[in-house]
Design a protein around this motif. Sequence first.
Motif, PDB file in Angstrom:
ATOM      1  N   LEU A   1      -1.683   5.941   3.853  1.00 26.43           N
ATOM      2  CA  LEU A   1      -1.449   4.641   4.491  1.00 26.43           C
ATOM      3  C   LEU A   1      -0.476   3.861   3.618  1.00 26.43           C
ATOM      4  CD1 LEU A   1      -4.762   3.082   5.883  1.00 26.43           C
ATOM      5  CD2 LEU A   1      -2.732   3.774   7.154  1.00 26.43           C
ATOM      6  N   SER A   2       0.595   3.376   4.222  1.00 31.89           N
ATOM      7  CA  SER A   2       1.592   2.640   3.448  1.00 31.89           C
ATOM      8  C   SER A   2       2.068   1.422   4.230  1.00 31.89           C
ATOM      9  CB  SER A   2       2.778   3.543   3.104  1.00 31.89           C
ATOM     10  OG  SER A   2       3.402   4.018   4.284  1.00 31.89           O
ATOM     11  N   GLY A   3       2.627   0.462   3.465  1.00 30.74           N
ATOM     12  CA  GLY A   3       3.158  -0.751   4.085  1.00 30.74           C
ATOM     13  C   GLY A   3       2.595  -2.001   3.436  1.00 30.74           C
ATOM     14  N   ASN A   4       3.116  -3.146   3.849  1.00 30.62           N
ATOM     15  CA  ASN A   4       2.641  -4.437   3.344  1.00 30.62           C
ATOM     16  C   ASN A   4       1.388  -4.856   4.104  1.00 30.62           C
ATOM     17  OD1 ASN A   4       4.856  -4.706   1.561  1.00 30.62           O
ATOM     18  ND2 ASN A   4       6.127  -5.469   3.235  1.00 30.62           N
ATOM     19  N   ALA A   5       0.423  -5.375   3.362  1.00 31.33           N
ATOM     20  CA  ALA A   5      -0.839  -5.769   3.998  1.00 31.33           C
ATOM     21  C   ALA A   5      -1.416  -6.998   3.305  1.00 31.33           C
ATOM     22  CB  ALA A   5      -1.838  -4.620   3.952  1.00 31.33           C
ATOM     23  N   LYS A   6      -2.287  -7.677   4.023  1.00 29.64           N
ATOM     24  CA  LYS A   6      -3.048  -8.801   3.472  1.00 29.64           C
ATOM     25  C   LYS A   6      -4.518  -8.413   3.478  1.00 29.64           C
ATOM     26  CE  LYS A   6      -0.009 -12.466   5.296  1.00 29.64           C
ATOM     27  NZ  LYS A   6       0.447 -13.059   4.046  1.00 29.64           N
ATOM     28  N   ILE A   7      -5.137  -8.448   2.304  1.00 33.52           N
ATOM     29  CA  ILE A   7      -6.582  -8.246   2.224  1.00 33.52           C
ATOM     30  C   ILE A   7      -7.234  -9.623   2.299  1.00 33.52           C
ATOM     31  CG2 ILE A   7      -8.489  -7.399   0.828  1.00 33.52           C
ATOM     32  CD1 ILE A   7      -6.625  -5.342  -0.360  1.00 33.52           C
TER      33      ILE A   7
ATOM     34  N   LEU B   1       0.814  -1.216   0.000  1.00 31.34           N
ATOM     35  CA  LEU B   1       0.000   0.000   0.000  1.00 31.34           C
ATOM     36  C   LEU B   1       0.847   1.265   0.000  1.00 31.34           C
ATOM     37  CD1 LEU B   1      -2.765  -0.907   2.623  1.00 31.34           C
ATOM     38  CD2 LEU B   1      -2.849  -1.156   0.139  1.00 31.34           C
ATOM     39  N   ASN B   2       0.346   2.244  -0.712  1.00 37.79           N
ATOM     40  CA  ASN B   2       0.844   3.620  -0.646  1.00 37.79           C
ATOM     41  C   ASN B   2      -0.319   4.501  -1.088  1.00 37.79           C
ATOM     42  OD1 ASN B   2       2.446   5.862  -0.349  1.00 37.79           O
ATOM     43  ND2 ASN B   2       3.460   5.623  -2.332  1.00 37.79           N
TER      44      ASN B   2
END
Length: 422
Positions: A355-361, A85-86
Amino acid sequence: MPKHLLQDIVVKAKRAPATVAHEMEMRRKNISIERVKQIKKEGKRHRYALWFVASISILFLLFALSYFFLKVTIEVNPKIQNVVLNENLSAFKGADADSSLAFDLIVISGEESRQVRSVEEKDVSEKAQGTVVIYNTFSSANQRLSIDTRLEGSNGKIYKTKKALVVPGMKDSTPGSIEVNIYGAEAGAEYNSAPLDFTIFGFKGTPKYSKFYARSKGPITGGFKGKSPFVSDKEKTVAINELKTALQAKLFKKATDQIPSGFVLFKDAVSFHTEEGDNEFVFSEGNTVSIKQKGALYGFLFNEQKLAKKIAQNVIKDYDGSAVYLSDIQSLIFSLSIDKENMSPEDIKNINFNLSGNAKIVWKLDEAKFKTDLLGKSKKDFSQILLQYPNIISADLAISPFWKTSLPDKSKDIKVIVNYPK
């Protein structure tokens, strides 16, 4: 010769009855033995028949009980998509529209204190300090009060407000009220006091005098005049900065503990504010000074599900609006587009943030609907039913007892375990 012949005839004649009796006895014995054998054979056949009937009965009972104890466990692996995300997003305070992302503002106040040891004494002149609530029962109009507005306490002492303020007007029969910090008009311990009632000195002789009043929140403390342990300005600054850091951490934990389920407060979505005069210095025995720091934490609170849905709309092509959530959402980096130190949080109506960073949807499963679709279905139809749920990657079905080929007719007999990532 004739004599012997006669004897033979006599002897044979005498033996004949015994021989007949013996033969009859033997026949009876033979008949009895045969009868015993026959009875034993019949007994074995009877026992076999009983065992057969008992076995059939047990099988029938187990078959019947299987309807009462039929249980199904389904382990589901939901659809998951990894994203980086960014995202630049906007949110509006208390927004109602489905297309708008909303935020709520939370405010948590508190104080922190510590003891500082002094190595020397000095003539000290400190004014007592406290907090009061000013009430307006005069009218529905707001009332402005300037900085250093004089309040006369029920102890006969004069205290002053630390800042200018506006006392809200009445709403129906409810008085308007506002909280403000005060200090003694002069230095000295005689201004220290238990909670007091106040009137506004400047309204004396007017109709407002009896309609505006104030009451202190807690005691008024810190007034001192005389020799006292001395703490340099540098030591005070260091102590106050440490207190601010500790107070902000304490208020953030207090805020997160109060957040309702389904909402998220990012650690960088908060703003900590103190005002001049929000710290107190209380001189005590033993060459120590008690330093107290007050402050308030403002936080922007988001609905997790709505935030996840908004992000899914932005980053997933052909997103169908299904219920989703972001696993480990707290690990994302939140940054506001405005300076948090100089903003007035209570006046903000909308915010822009990143909002930034690695995420799991992660896609959520409607377990109630899933169970309903399975009720009474054949085991062989399970795979076909799964095709109706594209948000399920895979699922394992376990039926007890193992010989059952159909699923229960009641939802309570179906247990669904969804392997959601944390």
